[in-house]
Design a protein around this motif. Sequence first.
Motif, PDB file in Angstrom:
ATOM      1  N   LYS A 241       0.991  -1.403  -0.073  1.00 33.20           N
ATOM      2  CA  LYS A 241       0.075  -0.110   0.102  1.00 33.20           C
ATOM      3  C   LYS A 241       0.912   1.219  -0.035  1.00 33.20           C
ATOM      4  O   LYS A 241       1.885   1.374   0.855  1.00 33.20           O
ATOM      5  N   GLU A 243       0.897   5.653   0.105  1.00 36.23           N
ATOM      6  CA  GLU A 243      -0.027   6.685   0.474  1.00 36.23           C
ATOM      7  C   GLU A 243       0.671   7.975   0.404  1.00 36.23           C
ATOM      8  O   GLU A 243       1.952   7.984   0.715  1.00 36.23           O
ATOM      9  N   LEU A 251      -3.262  11.755   4.984  1.00 37.99           N
ATOM     10  CA  LEU A 251      -3.511  11.362   3.437  1.00 37.99           C
ATOM     11  C   LEU A 251      -3.787  12.691   3.003  1.00 37.99           C
ATOM     12  O   LEU A 251      -4.858  13.389   3.273  1.00 37.99           O
ATOM     13  N   ASN A 257      -4.075   8.834  -4.311  1.00 38.02           N
ATOM     14  CA  ASN A 257      -2.923   9.128  -3.680  1.00 38.02           C
ATOM     15  C   ASN A 257      -3.056   8.047  -2.289  1.00 38.02           C
ATOM     16  O   ASN A 257      -2.229   8.151  -1.479  1.00 38.02           O
ATOM     17  N   SER A 258      -3.851   6.905  -2.521  1.00 34.90           N
ATOM     18  CA  SER A 258      -3.824   5.657  -1.683  1.00 34.90           C
ATOM     19  C   SER A 258      -4.278   4.821  -2.680  1.00 34.90           C
ATOM     20  O   SER A 258      -5.145   4.302  -3.360  1.00 34.90           O
ATOM     21  N   ASP A 260      -3.676   0.466  -3.346  1.00 37.56           N
ATOM     22  CA  ASP A 260      -3.251  -1.062  -2.845  1.00 37.56           C
ATOM     23  C   ASP A 260      -3.007  -2.187  -4.047  1.00 37.56           C
ATOM     24  O   ASP A 260      -3.885  -2.065  -4.875  1.00 37.56           O
TER      25      ASP A 260
END
Length: 267
Positions: A241, A243, A251, A257-258, A260
């Motif tokens: 992940k 971020e 965040l 911007n995140s 997985d």
Amino acid sequence: MKLRKTKLRILSIICLTLITLVGCKETKKEKVNDTPEKITEITLEKLENSPEYATASLKMTTPSDTVIKTVGETAFNFEVNNYELGALTQSKDTALLANSGKGQHIHFILNNEPYSAHYEPTFKKDMPNGVHHLVAFLSRSYHESVKNESAVVVKKLIVGEDTKDDNNLDINAPTLIYSRPKGEYSGKDTENLLLDFFVLNTQLSENGTKVRATINEKEFIITEWAPQVIKGLPKGKVSIKLELIDAEGNLIPGPFNSVDRTVTLKK
């Protein structure tokens, strides 16, 4: 006499049974000792001394407009200067990391989905209806991005009629784009995995914007935009992940911007 022979026969059978049982136990013990469980710690190390390609450049010439009226197959053409697509990158890292035998290429990333690799400057992509965030950049043969302002193309593409911008894309906002690792790895390639990403419209620093990487639940904070090498990973599924965070660890808002991802390590 018969009774004595019978007793001897019974005693022999008991002895053979005991010997067999002891032998089995020793064999099992030997097998356990032969394959001790190897416990390793996941580490993240900066990859250094890659060729810089400071003068390399990438420019998208087709489509010439960011509005594409026809949904479906779209021709893309890029102009590449001071960089040879299809050549193997001359670096020690070609042996350290998973390396493409097809050579240097372009990473084409739409809406921060997994990239497609292109070894020629002209190719076609199936473009769905909608508003899309395109990032394309030059990549070394072992998939490390070339990190200079001229080696990347960032476009907001509007495809089709009556499109809606569901992500409210801001092409000038701080944005994190995931690149590697990707897919499956086997054999020697599982020992060193390249962690690479693109950072747009911001700079990483110890006191400012950072990237938080969580690898199999172990957290790392990256304060410099530089490629990293993941070591000590177990075989099987690996969760990653990334971020983009601010100085306080929050965040930074943005649709990408995140992110997985899961990769697989095989023997």
